[in-house]
Enzyme design. Structure first.
Site, PDB file in Angstrom:
ATOM      1  CG  ASP A 185      64.692  22.120 -21.417  1.00 19.43           C
ATOM      2  OD1 ASP A 185      65.894  22.349 -21.665  1.00 19.43           O
ATOM      3  OD2 ASP A 185      64.311  21.183 -20.700  1.00 19.43           O
ATOM      4  CB  VAL A 186      68.562  25.184 -24.829  1.00 18.30           C
ATOM      5  CG1 VAL A 186      68.156  26.644 -24.899  1.00 18.30           C
ATOM      6  CG2 VAL A 186      69.418  24.892 -23.597  1.00 18.30           C
ATOM      7  N   GLY A 216      69.010  31.529 -22.291  1.00 23.08           N
ATOM      8  CA  GLY A 216      69.308  31.765 -20.873  1.00 23.08           C
ATOM      9  C   GLY A 216      69.331  33.258 -20.572  1.00 23.08           C
ATOM     10  CE1 TYR A 251      79.444  25.996 -16.451  1.00 21.80           C
ATOM     11  CE2 TYR A 251      81.711  26.465 -15.827  1.00 21.80           C
ATOM     12  CZ  TYR A 251      80.477  26.901 -16.276  1.00 21.80           C
ATOM     13  OH  TYR A 251      80.284  28.237 -16.562  1.00 21.80           O
ATOM     14  CB  ALA A 252      86.093  21.504 -16.750  1.00 19.84           C
ATOM     15  CB  ALA A 284      79.927  21.059 -20.727  1.00 17.50           C
ATOM     16  CE  LYS A 285      80.025  27.121 -19.820  1.00 23.86           C
ATOM     17  NZ  LYS A 285      78.944  27.664 -20.664  1.00 23.86           N
TER      18      LYS A 285
HETATM   19  P1  NAP Z   1      72.623  32.391 -14.498  1.00 21.13           P
HETATM   20  O1  NAP Z   1      72.470  33.704 -13.824  1.00 21.13           O
HETATM   21  O2  NAP Z   1      72.449  31.148 -13.711  1.00 21.13           O
HETATM   22  O3  NAP Z   1      71.652  32.373 -15.787  1.00 21.13           O
HETATM   23  C1  NAP Z   1      71.567  31.236 -16.599  1.00 21.13           C
HETATM   24  C2  NAP Z   1      70.180  31.197 -17.217  1.00 21.13           C
HETATM   25  O4  NAP Z   1      70.109  30.019 -18.049  1.00 21.13           O
HETATM   26  C3  NAP Z   1      69.071  31.073 -16.163  1.00 21.13           C
HETATM   27  O5  NAP Z   1      68.040  32.003 -16.415  1.00 21.13           O
HETATM   28  C4  NAP Z   1      68.617  29.633 -16.343  1.00 21.13           C
HETATM   29  O6  NAP Z   1      67.257  29.423 -16.022  1.00 21.13           O
HETATM   30  C5  NAP Z   1      68.847  29.427 -17.828  1.00 21.13           C
HETATM   31  N1  NAP Z   1      68.790  28.015 -18.188  1.00 21.13           N
HETATM   32  C6  NAP Z   1      69.271  26.952 -17.481  1.00 21.13           C
HETATM   33  N2  NAP Z   1      68.978  25.802 -18.097  1.00 21.13           N
HETATM   34  C7  NAP Z   1      68.279  26.128 -19.222  1.00 21.13           C
HETATM   35  C8  NAP Z   1      67.687  25.369 -20.257  1.00 21.13           C
HETATM   36  N3  NAP Z   1      67.733  24.024 -20.265  1.00 21.13           N
HETATM   37  N4  NAP Z   1      67.054  26.030 -21.258  1.00 21.13           N
HETATM   38  C9  NAP Z   1      66.981  27.383 -21.254  1.00 21.13           C
HETATM   39  N5  NAP Z   1      67.529  28.156 -20.303  1.00 21.13           N
HETATM   40  C10 NAP Z   1      68.158  27.532 -19.279  1.00 21.13           C
HETATM   41  O7  NAP Z   1      74.073  32.254 -15.186  1.00 21.13           O
HETATM   42  P2  NAP Z   1      75.154  33.351 -15.669  1.00 21.13           P
HETATM   43  O8  NAP Z   1      76.153  33.498 -14.594  1.00 21.13           O
HETATM   44  O9  NAP Z   1      74.473  34.542 -16.239  1.00 21.13           O
HETATM   45  O10 NAP Z   1      75.873  32.490 -16.824  1.00 21.13           O
HETATM   46  C11 NAP Z   1      75.516  32.589 -18.198  1.00 21.13           C
HETATM   47  C12 NAP Z   1      76.463  31.720 -19.011  1.00 21.13           C
HETATM   48  O11 NAP Z   1      77.817  32.135 -18.778  1.00 21.13           O
HETATM   49  C13 NAP Z   1      76.419  30.229 -18.664  1.00 21.13           C
HETATM   50  O12 NAP Z   1      76.609  29.455 -19.822  1.00 21.13           O
HETATM   51  C14 NAP Z   1      77.600  30.068 -17.727  1.00 21.13           C
HETATM   52  O13 NAP Z   1      78.065  28.744 -17.701  1.00 21.13           O
HETATM   53  C15 NAP Z   1      78.592  31.020 -18.360  1.00 21.13           C
HETATM   54  N6  NAP Z   1      79.644  31.483 -17.457  1.00 21.13           N
HETATM   55  C16 NAP Z   1      79.341  32.169 -16.321  1.00 21.13           C
HETATM   56  C17 NAP Z   1      80.366  32.595 -15.477  1.00 21.13           C
HETATM   57  C18 NAP Z   1      80.094  33.355 -14.203  1.00 21.13           C
HETATM   58  O14 NAP Z   1      81.065  33.593 -13.443  1.00 21.13           O
HETATM   59  N7  NAP Z   1      78.863  33.762 -13.914  1.00 21.13           N
HETATM   60  C19 NAP Z   1      81.692  32.309 -15.807  1.00 21.13           C
HETATM   61  C20 NAP Z   1      81.971  31.603 -16.984  1.00 21.13           C
HETATM   62  C21 NAP Z   1      80.927  31.205 -17.817  1.00 21.13           C
HETATM   63  P3  NAP Z   1      66.821  28.825 -14.556  1.00 21.13           P
HETATM   64  O15 NAP Z   1      67.257  29.779 -13.554  1.00 21.13           O
HETATM   65  O16 NAP Z   1      65.346  28.690 -14.662  1.00 21.13           O
HETATM   66  O17 NAP Z   1      67.556  27.518 -14.404  1.00 21.13           O
END
Ligand code: NAP
Length: 249
Positions: free
Chosen positions: A59-60, A9, A150-151, A153-154
């Protein structure tokens, strides 16, 4: 660090920041994401900054694609010693409106995806008798209205992390998780959109109830990922480190 790192990602957001940070510290980084073109663009930015990176579309949730991606990375960069499981999606809804499909999608990317990548990576790490796995949990693991999928899964990722730390520890592999609070990325911008407010409004509201009086930036998480992926965390395993400015839901 001179190792080969895989960040899932990583085309944007926290994953891209983590990949850039690992590359700045000397790792050769594989940028994994759904869109190979977006991966290549992020890898090119890292290369422009003097780092070494390749983009790999994957795709993971698809076991075949994950195995092929790791084979390609091992051939092009060398055997991976660092894995950052960061790919994520949201499908928020209250329980009575949440479809089984949205449940499965979120479980698939976060839990199945983390499992499949850990399984593919451990082969290379066990051979090296060294490895660093950093999984991505969230403050939502503690429970969050509208995020049953989501909760769960996390929280599951925290259990997976502790279990893999026990299984892989004897091979010199540490397994930890980072649990971010609110971070300004496209993911939270989309949440704001769904709530009918601007990203800036949601960030300001969140900052006001956060002890450090600001929201997180991708670089805040990347710094902790680099610590857990690096030599200074050699005796840390099975832990989930909350990186949330002091906020608890
Ligand atoms: P983001 O900007 O939405 O980036 C997530 C990336 O993962 C996107 O490029 C997305 O691609 C990719 N992805 C989705 N499904 C996938 C798959 N099946 N295989 C490969 N790649 C895939 O998210 P972020 O905010 O940077 O978050 C990153 C991580 O931190 C996530 O696990 C999120 O749950 C966690 N997190 C984030 C926050 C927050 O506040 N932002 C807080 C707690 C935890 P597409 O765009 O093409 O779907």
């Amino acid at each position: 660090m001179k190792q080969v790192a895989v960040v899932t990602g990583a085309a944007r957001g926290i994953g891209a920041a983590s990949a850039a940070r690992l590359a700045a510290e000397g790792a050769a980084v594989a940028i994994l994401d759904l869109d190979e073109t977006a991966c290549a663009a992020t890898a090119a930015e890292i290369a422009e900054a003097g780092g070494k990176a390749i983009g790999v579309g994957c795709d993971v949730t698809d076991e075949r694609q994950v195995l092929d991606a790791f084979t390609r990375i091992a051939a092009e960069l060398g055997a991976p010693a660092i894995l950052v499981n960061n790919a994520g999606v949201l499908r928020d809804n209250l329980l009575f409106k949440m479809s089984a499909e949205d449940w499965d999608t979120v479980m698939g990317v976060h839990l199945r995806g983390t499992f499949l990548c850990c399984k593919a990576a451990q082969k290379y790490m066990v051979e090296q008798r060294y490895g660093r796995i950093v999984n991505t949990s969230s403050v939502s693991a503690l429970g969050n209205r509208g995020q049953a999928n989501y909760a769960a899964a996390k929280a599951g990722i925290q259990g997976l992390t502790r279990t893999l730390a026990m299984e892989l520890g004897p091979f010199g592999i540490t397994v930890n998780a980072v649990a971010p609070g609110f971070v300004a990325t496209e993911m939270t911008a989309r949440t704001a959109e769904r709530m009918g407010v601007t990203a800036a409004e949601l960030q300001a509201k969140t900052a006001a109830i956060t002890p450090l009086r600001r929201v997180g930036r991708p670089a805040d998480i990347a710094g902790v990922v680099a610590f857990l992926a690096g030599p200074d965390s050699a005796f840390v395993t099975g832990q989930t480190l909350y990186v949330d400015g002091g906020r608890r839901l």
